[in-house]
Scaffold this motif. Sequence first.
Motif, short mmCIF file in Angstrom:
data_model
loop_
_atom_site.label_atom_id
_atom_site.label_comp_id
_atom_site.label_asym_id
_atom_site.label_seq_id
_atom_site.Cartn_x
_atom_site.Cartn_y
_atom_site.Cartn_z
N TYR A 215 0.59 -1.10 0.05
CA TYR A 215 0.20 0.02 -0.03
C TYR A 215 0.84 1.21 -0.18
CZ TYR A 215 -2.87 3.96 1.72
OH TYR A 215 -3.54 4.83 1.85
N VAL A 216 1.88 1.40 0.91
CA VAL A 216 2.80 2.29 0.75
C VAL A 216 3.45 2.50 -0.42
CG1 VAL A 216 4.95 3.37 2.13
CG2 VAL A 216 3.31 2.29 3.35
N VAL A 217 3.86 1.54 -1.15
CA VAL A 217 4.78 1.59 -2.43
C VAL A 217 3.73 2.24 -3.50
CG1 VAL A 217 5.14 0.00 -4.15
CG2 VAL A 217 6.11 -0.53 -2.04
N GLY A 218 2.57 1.94 -3.45
CA GLY A 218 1.27 2.36 -4.19
C GLY A 218 1.16 3.66 -4.20
N ARG A 219 1.08 4.05 -3.10
CA ARG A 219 0.54 5.62 -2.68
C ARG A 219 1.73 6.48 -3.08
NH1 ARG A 219 -2.52 8.07 2.54
NH2 ARG A 219 -2.10 10.47 1.56
N VAL A 220 3.13 6.05 -2.31
CA VAL A 220 4.35 6.92 -2.59
C VAL A 220 4.67 6.96 -4.03
CG1 VAL A 220 6.65 6.85 -2.05
CG2 VAL A 220 4.97 6.31 -0.34
N PHE A 221 4.67 5.83 -4.84
CA PHE A 221 4.61 5.81 -6.24
C PHE A 221 3.93 7.00 -6.96
CE2 PHE A 221 4.09 4.36 -10.50
CZ PHE A 221 5.46 4.27 -11.22
N LEU A 222 2.59 6.78 -6.86
CA LEU A 222 1.95 7.72 -7.53
C LEU A 222 2.01 9.19 -7.23
CD1 LEU A 222 -1.43 5.75 -7.29
CD2 LEU A 222 -0.02 5.98 -9.31
N GLU A 223 2.22 9.55 -5.93
CA GLU A 223 2.52 10.98 -5.37
C GLU A 223 3.91 11.38 -6.06
OE1 GLU A 223 2.05 11.52 -1.25
OE2 GLU A 223 0.00 10.84 -1.44
N ASN A 224 4.88 10.67 -6.03
CA ASN A 224 6.16 11.03 -6.50
C ASN A 224 6.07 11.00 -8.11
OD1 ASN A 224 8.17 11.48 -4.24
ND2 ASN A 224 7.16 9.97 -3.40
N ALA A 225 5.61 10.14 -8.66
CA ALA A 225 5.44 10.43 -10.09
C ALA A 225 4.75 11.42 -10.63
CB ALA A 225 4.71 9.16 -10.79
N ARG A 226 3.74 12.05 -9.86
CA ARG A 226 3.08 13.30 -10.29
C ARG A 226 3.99 14.56 -10.13
NH1 ARG A 226 -1.68 11.08 -7.36
NH2 ARG A 226 -0.91 12.25 -5.53
N GLY A 227 4.85 14.17 -8.87
CA GLY A 227 5.91 15.48 -8.55
C GLY A 227 7.07 15.38 -9.57
N ALA A 228 7.44 14.12 -9.86
CA ALA A 228 8.47 14.09 -10.99
C ALA A 228 8.19 14.70 -12.38
CB ALA A 228 8.94 12.55 -11.31
N ILE A 229 6.59 14.81 -12.84
CA ILE A 229 6.14 15.18 -14.08
C ILE A 229 6.10 16.61 -13.54
CG2 ILE A 229 4.25 15.11 -15.43
CD1 ILE A 229 4.11 12.36 -14.93
N GLY A 230 5.58 17.03 -12.48
CA GLY A 230 5.58 18.35 -12.26
C GLY A 230 4.10 18.75 -11.93
N GLU A 231 3.66 18.78 -10.64
CA GLU A 231 2.39 18.81 -10.19
C GLU A 231 2.19 20.22 -9.60
OE1 GLU A 231 -0.60 16.37 -7.09
OE2 GLU A 231 1.60 16.30 -6.70
N THR A 232 0.81 20.76 -9.85
CA THR A 232 0.26 22.13 -9.37
C THR A 232 -0.08 21.89 -7.79
OG1 THR A 232 -0.50 22.54 -11.52
CG2 THR A 232 -1.42 23.83 -9.67
N ASP A 233 0.31 22.87 -7.21
CA ASP A 233 0.05 23.07 -5.63
C ASP A 233 -1.15 23.90 -5.74
OD1 ASP A 233 -0.43 23.86 -3.10
OD2 ASP A 233 1.67 23.48 -2.66
N ASP A 234 -2.63 23.34 -5.58
CA ASP A 234 -3.54 24.13 -5.79
C ASP A 234 -3.94 25.00 -4.76
OD1 ASP A 234 -4.61 23.06 -8.16
OD2 ASP A 234 -5.38 21.26 -7.43
N ILE A 235 -3.53 24.75 -3.44
CA ILE A 235 -3.81 25.68 -2.31
C ILE A 235 -2.89 26.76 -2.35
CG2 ILE A 235 -3.63 25.80 -0.02
CD1 ILE A 235 -4.18 22.72 0.41
#
Length: 316
Positions: A215-235
């Motif tokens: 579970y940790v693998v899946g969640r951390v992978f998705l979050e850091n994949a978004r970060g590596a691509i370049g994710e917007t900080d909406d707040i």
Amino acid sequence: MGELFGLLKEGNKPSLLAAFVNTFIAFLKLGAFFLTGNVAMFAEMMHSFGDAANQFFVFIGSALSKKAPTERFPKGFGRLVNLVCLGAVIIVGILSYETIKEGINHLRHPVESTGFLISLGVLGIAVILELFVLFKAGKEILHEVGISASGVNPLTKSFAHLNRAKPATKLVFMEDLVATSGGLLAMIAVIISHYSGLGQVEGLASIIIGLMMFYVVGRVFLENARGAIGETDDIMRGNIADIVLADSSIKDIQRLDVIKEGEHLHVEVEIEVDPTLTIAEADDIKDRLEHLIYTQKGVTSVVIEFDEDNQIREWT
């Protein structure tokens, strides 16, 4: 070499602490496993070795991500921490697989383990140490979002603000949350197995711990994949929009991007102003906005562009 040591001083402190603590715990569990043959202890040992390796990598990645931009890499190295986290979860994924596989083997061919008090004592020490690291990581999360970390707040309020934490701190918190829960689960399995004679319980606990790791693998992978691509900080995007539009000289916002660069934020904004403004007046507006935007937590780069007011409201 001096630059490297300087960068390491800026690395994520909770991940370094967690790495040392988990290394100690892993060897403690390794010794207990050799003495007892307890498969739940094996699962916990694999978990701790995986966490320690991860957290050492994450510490180094978070430190190197602070390196100043160069001519070849003008936007800096902020996303390096995301790439390191992506590599780190591969290690946890492999260990998760081995943990589940060992649990399944124990379910099929249960082997009676010995050293009940040794297993229980080692797991108890491990849970206390993991809880200490979890507390420290929770405290760092609240510090990063600007909330008081007094009393038990790091173990209660940190969950609500986990999504706003830095990638390295978030990874440490999630891994140690699973490690603490897994340790308690392993203790329960050891007790049930000892008093009931059902050795399969330890195998079941090993499988559950392995699934928690996945579970940790899946969640951390998705979050850091978004970060590596370049994710917007909406707040932060909303906060900066409020700052820009509060200036009476700004007519509208054509475009506003707030991109996460690892632990940093890169801001690009295109604003509409009165076309009759002089260059000096526009420069004053730019300086004023840059000063206000740089005061926002995590912002390390600001680019402001101007365009003439087209009399059409575009920002909502």
